[in-house]
Structure formats: C-alpha cells, structure tokens
Design a protein around this motif. Structure first.
Motif, PDB file in Angstrom:
ATOM      1  N   LYS A   1       0.815  -1.210   0.000  1.00 30.91           N
ATOM      2  CA  LYS A   1       0.000   0.000   0.000  1.00 30.91           C
ATOM      3  C   LYS A   1       0.850   1.261   0.000  1.00 30.91           C
ATOM      4  CE  LYS A   1      -0.546  -0.121   5.048  1.00 30.91           C
ATOM      5  NZ  LYS A   1      -0.249  -1.531   5.317  1.00 30.91           N
ATOM      6  N   HIS A   2       2.104   1.155   0.470  1.00 30.53           N
ATOM      7  CA  HIS A   2       2.967   2.336   0.508  1.00 30.53           C
ATOM      8  C   HIS A   2       3.395   2.774  -0.891  1.00 30.53           C
ATOM      9  CE1 HIS A   2       3.158   2.378   4.820  1.00 30.53           C
ATOM     10  NE2 HIS A   2       3.561   1.132   4.855  1.00 30.53           N
ATOM     11  N   LEU A   3       3.222   1.906  -1.883  1.00 29.83           N
ATOM     12  CA  LEU A   3       3.556   2.276  -3.252  1.00 29.83           C
ATOM     13  C   LEU A   3       2.399   2.988  -3.944  1.00 29.83           C
ATOM     14  CD1 LEU A   3       5.362  -0.977  -4.441  1.00 29.83           C
ATOM     15  CD2 LEU A   3       6.410   1.136  -3.597  1.00 29.83           C
ATOM     16  N   ALA A   4       1.224   3.018  -3.287  1.00 31.56           N
ATOM     17  CA  ALA A   4       0.034   3.579  -3.926  1.00 31.56           C
ATOM     18  C   ALA A   4       0.172   5.066  -4.200  1.00 31.56           C
ATOM     19  CB  ALA A   4      -1.199   3.317  -3.057  1.00 31.56           C
ATOM     20  N   ARG A   5       0.940   5.788  -3.391  1.00 35.73           N
ATOM     21  CA  ARG A   5       1.056   7.242  -3.545  1.00 35.73           C
ATOM     22  C   ARG A   5       2.270   7.636  -4.384  1.00 35.73           C
ATOM     23  NH1 ARG A   5      -2.323   9.826   0.282  1.00 35.73           N
ATOM     24  NH2 ARG A   5      -2.961   8.495   2.011  1.00 35.73           N
ATOM     25  N   THR A   6       3.060   6.679  -4.817  1.00 34.35           N
ATOM     26  CA  THR A   6       4.244   7.019  -5.609  1.00 34.35           C
ATOM     27  C   THR A   6       3.851   7.342  -7.041  1.00 34.35           C
ATOM     28  OG1 THR A   6       4.610   4.694  -6.160  1.00 34.35           O
ATOM     29  CG2 THR A   6       5.743   5.546  -4.214  1.00 34.35           C
ATOM     30  N   GLY A   7       4.671   8.177  -7.703  1.00 36.53           N
ATOM     31  CA  GLY A   7       4.390   8.531  -9.081  1.00 36.53           C
ATOM     32  C   GLY A   7       5.098   7.641 -10.079  1.00 36.53           C
ATOM     33  N   LEU A   8       6.135   6.923  -9.619  1.00 31.58           N
ATOM     34  CA  LEU A   8       6.937   6.082 -10.512  1.00 31.58           C
ATOM     35  C   LEU A   8       7.445   4.884  -9.736  1.00 31.58           C
ATOM     36  CD1 LEU A   8       8.522   5.645 -13.203  1.00 31.58           C
ATOM     37  CD2 LEU A   8      10.351   7.034 -12.198  1.00 31.58           C
TER      38      LEU A   8
END
Length: 382
Positions: free
Chosen positions: A233-240
């Motif tokens: 879930k921590h990757l959900a807000r990343t742009g790349l």
C-alpha cells in the motif's frame, strides 16, 4: 523505533454543558426576569498532519482519546466555558477510516492539514432564550448535546515520488543507500528490510525527490505470503515504480526473468491501479556479469519476459506508457547517476504537464464567468 503503519483508536468528543434556569434577583428590581446562561460547547477531536512524525506507534499504546465536556450555564447571564479541543498529531500520508462503516474520514496529504474527527456537542440554551410576552418567567432550559464518538482505523501510506519493488536481496536497499543519505540494513540474506525506508535524493540545490524502499516481495505476496504484502500500500502514492531485478543471482537455479514476471503478476493481483503506474526496469548487480556476456544476458532476459523498450539514447521522452530499462550496479555506483537524472527529468516533466493542465483548466473556467462577476462559487462542484 519500530515502524507501525496501522492502528485502531476510539475518539470521543465532549458533551455540551446544560443551559441554566435562573432568575435575576436584585434589591429594588422587581420582576427581574430570567437570566440563565447557555452551556459551553464540548471539546472536539482533530487530526493534524505533522511531517516530523513517521510512524503510528503512539496510537498502538493509547487507544482512547476523549475531549472534556463543556461547562454548564450560570445565572446572571453567565455562559459556560467551552472545553478545549484535542489535536492528534499524525504522520503525513495517514488515511483515516471509520472502523464501522469503512468510510474515509480524512486523508492527510500535506503538513499542517487539520481535520475534525469528532465534533463536540453544542451547549444547551439557558432560560433567558425562552422569555416571551406570554411566558415572563420561563423555567425551561435545554440540555447540552452529546459529542460524536467514533472508532477509527488509521493506515499510514508513506509519501514518496519513486517506489522500489522487487524480490528479496534484489539490491533495493543498496540502491537507496547509494543515491541518498538513507542507511537501511543491508545483509546477504532474504528479508533484511522489515519496514519501509525513505531516502531523499538531492540532485542540486533546487531539485530533489523522495524514494521509498519496501520489504521484498515473493510469489504469493498478494495472498499474504512473505512480508511485502503488508507494505504494498505504501507504493500507492508514488508517481513512478522502479522494478529492481537481480540479473546475476548466486544460485544458478534462480531465473531472473521468472522472478520478474512473478512480481508483475503479484502487483496486478494486488491492485490493478498500482499495476498501471509508470514502471521502469532496473537490472542490478551488472558488475557481477562478465563484460562479454552482458548484452546476451540482457537480451535473453527481455526475450523471456516480453518487455519492450525504446532504443537507448541520451534523450528523455516523457512517455508514461513505455517502460524504461537501466543496467546498474548499486554496490559499485555504476549507472546510478544516469538513473536518478532520468528520474528527475521524468518528475520535472510530469510536474510541468500537470501545471499546464491546471492553467488550461483555470483559463477555461474563467472564460465561463461573466465579465463583471467576481463570484466563483458557480464553479465549485456540488
């Protein structure tokens, strides 16, 4: 400090104070009339996003947060004192849900954001409000309202521009330590990383971006296998996303292409939106391959996975649909500078694109307004 990214708490706002029933009694003032004051409001509970906090560990030990009640009203037109509000400091990136309805109460996305979690009750009315021509001595007052009470589920999703994903021991922690000041644990056994690590990659005085490293994924992660599923879930807000692959595993039975495809499959099974994010391929530990075998190994990997890449050149094309390929050695710092420079160019181009879109939209909205109108409320969504 142990990284805690989930917690459940109860918040209870204060009750409003009761209104007072009182009558004015002064010497030489007959029929003074009602003078009962209102009760004070109850305290509310607020969430405040704080960039100086990076874990929800505090909310693992204290589960209940209750504001004080408002004071009751008094005679002589004296109103009760309102109770103080409570502010709960939470990390930026915290998603707050109602534990009973699963409704999103707040999404703390920037420092200083303040959101009411439970509203305090209003104070009751004193009898001063009930005087009329036919009721000159009212003896009624209203009680204070109850404050809101909620059970909340807190979920922290770290905010980062770039996220690293890959199998355990692919070299993600080594990469983030090579390009930033972050110093995660690095060792020669799987699951060395037990919680997300954030690193700030500084290109120059005016340009930087945040990179996030999560625990390694394994096949079956979407169903709960391994550690990484808890932190996807921590990757959900990343742009790349950077998909880091160990191109030169020590175990000859390990197939880098099969591992890469397994990660892609788990990503899609976990969240289709996450799967659709821009994703670049980073082949790590390139220094472990003999120079005369490198081109052949990369070609074999691409053929086995079916990944297609543009012809390598020094130009950067802002293309979110086409994944990009980088061959690096995080340990030897080979190719890492070219990687972070490409990331910075991508993020800058993406920001410029969003800025241009916002300017175009604002211009279109301004054109809709009458020339002599300054009211923009008609443009606000319902």
């Amino acid at each position: 400090m142990k990284f805690i990214d989930e917690a459940k708490i109860d918040v209870v706002a204060g009750r409003g104070g009761n209104g007072a029933v009182s009558f004015r009694r002064e010497k030489f003032v007959p029929r003074g009339g009602p003078d009962g004051g209102d009760g004070g409001r109850g305290g509310s509970v607020f969430a405040l996003a704080d960039e100086n906090i990076n874990t929800l560990v505090e909310y693992r030990f204290v589960k209940r947060y209750q504001a004080k009640n408002g004071e009751k009203g008094h005679g002589a037109d004296r109103y009760g004192k309102g109770a103080d509000d409570i502010e709960l400091h939470m990390p930026v990136g915290t998603l707050i849900r109602d534990a009973d309805t699963d409704e999103i109460v707040a999404d703390l996305t920037h420092h200083g954001q303040r959101v009411c979690l439970a509203k305090g009750g209003k104070g009751g009315l004193g009898n001063i409000h009930f005087k009329s021509s036919v009721n000159r001595a009212p003896k009624q007052a209203t009680p204070g309202e109850e404050g809101e009470a909620r059970a909340l589920q807190l979920e922290l999703k770290v905010l980062a521009d770039v996220g690293l994903l890959g199998m355990p021991n692919a070299g993600k922690s080594t990469l983030i330590s090579a390009v930033s000041a972050a110093r995660p644990k690095v060792a020669d056994y799987p699951f060395t990383t037990l919680h997300p690590n954030l690193g700030v990659v500084r290109m120059d005085e005016n340009h930087s971006f945040v990179m996030a490293d999560i625990p390694g994924l394994i096949e079956g992660a979407a169903d709960g296998a391994g550690l990484g599923h808890r932190f996807l879930k921590h990757l959900a807000r990343t742009g790349l996303l950077l998909h880091v692959v160990d191109i030169a595993p020590f175990d000859e039975a390990t197939d880098p292409a099969a591992e890469a495809l397994a990660i892609v499959n788990e990503l899609r099974r976990y969240d289709e939106t996450l799967y659709q994010k821009p994703r670049w391929l980073v082949l790590n530990k390139f220094d472990m391959l003999p120079e005369d075998e490198r081109a052949e190994r990369v070609a074999a990997f691409l053929a086995a996975t079916g990944w297609q890449f543009p012809e390598p050149d020094d130009r950067f094309t802002f293309d979110t649909e086409t994944p990009r390929l980088f061959c690096i050695s995080a340990l030897a710092h080979e190719g890492t500078q070219a990687l972070v420079q490409a990331i910075q160019r991508y993020l800058t181009a993406k920001k410029q694109q969003y800025t241009a879109q916002d300017e175009t939209q604002n211009a279109a909205e301004a054109a809709v307004l009458p020339a002599d109108s300054t009211d923009t409320s008609v443009l606000k969504p319902e």
